[in-house]
Motif scaffolding. Sequence first.
Motif, PDB file in Angstrom:
ATOM      1  N   UNK A  98     -60.693-118.174  -9.351  1.00  0.00           N
ATOM      2  CA  UNK A  98     -59.602-117.218  -9.181  1.00  0.00           C
ATOM      3  C   UNK A  98     -60.139-115.806  -8.986  1.00  0.00           C
ATOM      4  N   UNK A  99     -61.197-115.453  -9.725  1.00  0.00           N
ATOM      5  CA  UNK A  99     -61.763-114.108  -9.591  1.00  0.00           C
ATOM      6  C   UNK A  99     -62.448-113.923  -8.241  1.00  0.00           C
ATOM      7  N   UNK A 100     -63.089-114.976  -7.725  1.00  0.00           N
ATOM      8  CA  UNK A 100     -63.731-114.889  -6.408  1.00  0.00           C
ATOM      9  C   UNK A 100     -62.688-114.694  -5.309  1.00  0.00           C
ATOM     10  N   UNK A 101     -61.675-115.569  -5.300  1.00  0.00           N
ATOM     11  CA  UNK A 101     -60.620-115.426  -4.295  1.00  0.00           C
ATOM     12  C   UNK A 101     -59.878-114.110  -4.464  1.00  0.00           C
ATOM     13  N   UNK A 102     -59.640-113.726  -5.714  1.00  0.00           N
ATOM     14  CA  UNK A 102     -58.943-112.470  -5.972  1.00  0.00           C
ATOM     15  C   UNK A 102     -59.729-111.264  -5.515  1.00  0.00           C
ATOM     16  N   UNK A 103     -61.066-111.298  -5.678  1.00  0.00           N
ATOM     17  CA  UNK A 103     -61.894-110.180  -5.238  1.00  0.00           C
ATOM     18  C   UNK A 103     -61.838-110.014  -3.722  1.00  0.00           C
ATOM     19  N   UNK A 104     -61.862-111.136  -3.011  1.00  0.00           N
ATOM     20  CA  UNK A 104     -61.771-111.076  -1.543  1.00  0.00           C
ATOM     21  C   UNK A 104     -60.433-110.480  -1.117  1.00  0.00           C
ATOM     22  N   UNK A 105     -59.350-110.968  -1.710  1.00  0.00           N
ATOM     23  CA  UNK A 105     -58.011-110.481  -1.348  1.00  0.00           C
ATOM     24  C   UNK A 105     -57.809-109.040  -1.806  1.00  0.00           C
ATOM     25  N   UNK A 106     -58.291-108.708  -2.994  1.00  0.00           N
ATOM     26  CA  UNK A 106     -58.147-107.351  -3.522  1.00  0.00           C
ATOM     27  C   UNK A 106     -58.847-106.335  -2.622  1.00  0.00           C
ATOM     28  N   UNK A 107     -60.088-106.631  -2.250  1.00  0.00           N
ATOM     29  CA  UNK A 107     -60.832-105.705  -1.396  1.00  0.00           C
ATOM     30  C   UNK A 107     -60.218-105.602  -0.004  1.00  0.00           C
ATOM     31  N   UNK A 108     -59.770-106.731   0.515  1.00  0.00           N
ATOM     32  CA  UNK A 108     -59.258-106.766   1.887  1.00  0.00           C
ATOM     33  C   UNK A 108     -57.884-106.129   2.007  1.00  0.00           C
ATOM     34  N   UNK A 109     -57.017-106.351   1.035  1.00  0.00           N
ATOM     35  CA  UNK A 109     -55.650-105.849   1.120  1.00  0.00           C
ATOM     36  C   UNK A 109     -55.432-104.593   0.272  1.00  0.00           C
TER      37      UNK A 109
END
Length: 366
Positions: A98-109
């Motif tokens: 969840x933290x990996x996917x969240x980091x990608x989405x957080x940085x991108x969006x």
Amino acid sequence: MSQLWHEIRHTPLLWLLVLAPLVLVAHSAVPDAHTLLFLLSVLAIIPLATLLSHATEAVAARTGDTVGSLLNATLGNLTELIIALAALRLGQYTLVKASLAGAIVCNTLFMLGASFLLGGLKYHVQDYNRVSARLQTSLLFLATIALIVPSAMADADSVAAAPDFMQDLSFGLAIVLIIAYGLGLFFSLKSHREFFGSAEHASASDEAPWPLSVALATLAAVTIMVALVSEVFVESVQQAAETFGMTPAFVGFIVVALVGAAAEMTSAFSGARKNRLDLSVGIALGSAAQIALFVAPVLVLLSYVIGPTPMDLQFWPGAVIMVLVATMTAIIVTNSGRAAWFVGVLMLMVYLIFAMTLYLLPPKLL
């Protein structure tokens, strides 16, 4: 050491560094006070991540463009990596993924959208190097494919009959992604650096750079403190989440991602307000690509050594969809090489929709 103390004295956020030893003392005194430990560790990780970022930049400034860029690429997500390693060692693979996917989405969006918003409120229109943005979004799309394939194959009958298939596939995908990460660095820093270098150079700072010895000592000390505080954070986060009514997906996808990216957000938002949007876009998309192509594969490989069982790259379908939507949004938005405040608002709205969904999601549906 004078530069370091000057930095701490004149940066109010760094005054929270006093909470780092307080977290360790509180953990020894009241180990069952999970909510208190969670709040203290979150507040302690943010200034530690900020100081870690300053130390990394100081070391990079002394090593030249190529090595400095590689150092920033490797250490830019060190906070997220340390938090994920702490969860990996405890076998909390749901939190790790969840933290990996969240980091990608957080940085991108979130990070990119907020940068567009903050910069757009001060400047009517801002331009940036779209060639660099295209490279980072292309790498992100490759990583998204690597996440889609295991999730798409998970329900196949042949996969169910071969329990080792998913781990073997994830191991192979991790190697492929790391190779792609290395080749991407070579492409942008060596073979075609003329297309990317100008977007990465900042104006000369008025402050004297830290001595290399001070920067390296700070880097080592802060890394150790981040590791110790992250242990407390990971141990307390699940119980604290229940107290605040947060689902495990929301904790990993939103809370951990925002905490880990605090330092990078500071630099990205500052760059946008100074009309250096190339810097902001490079930090946001570059950090997301690093998470997807380097941090995630490294964690898969390290799980064979420090985890209770090997970790695979099979994410739950909702996470894969969110990463895919975030990546496609970034590809569409950055295609023009121009930004305005309303573009940032739209990206933040997409992130808000994801956060709202995960907050309301019943844990058993994860």
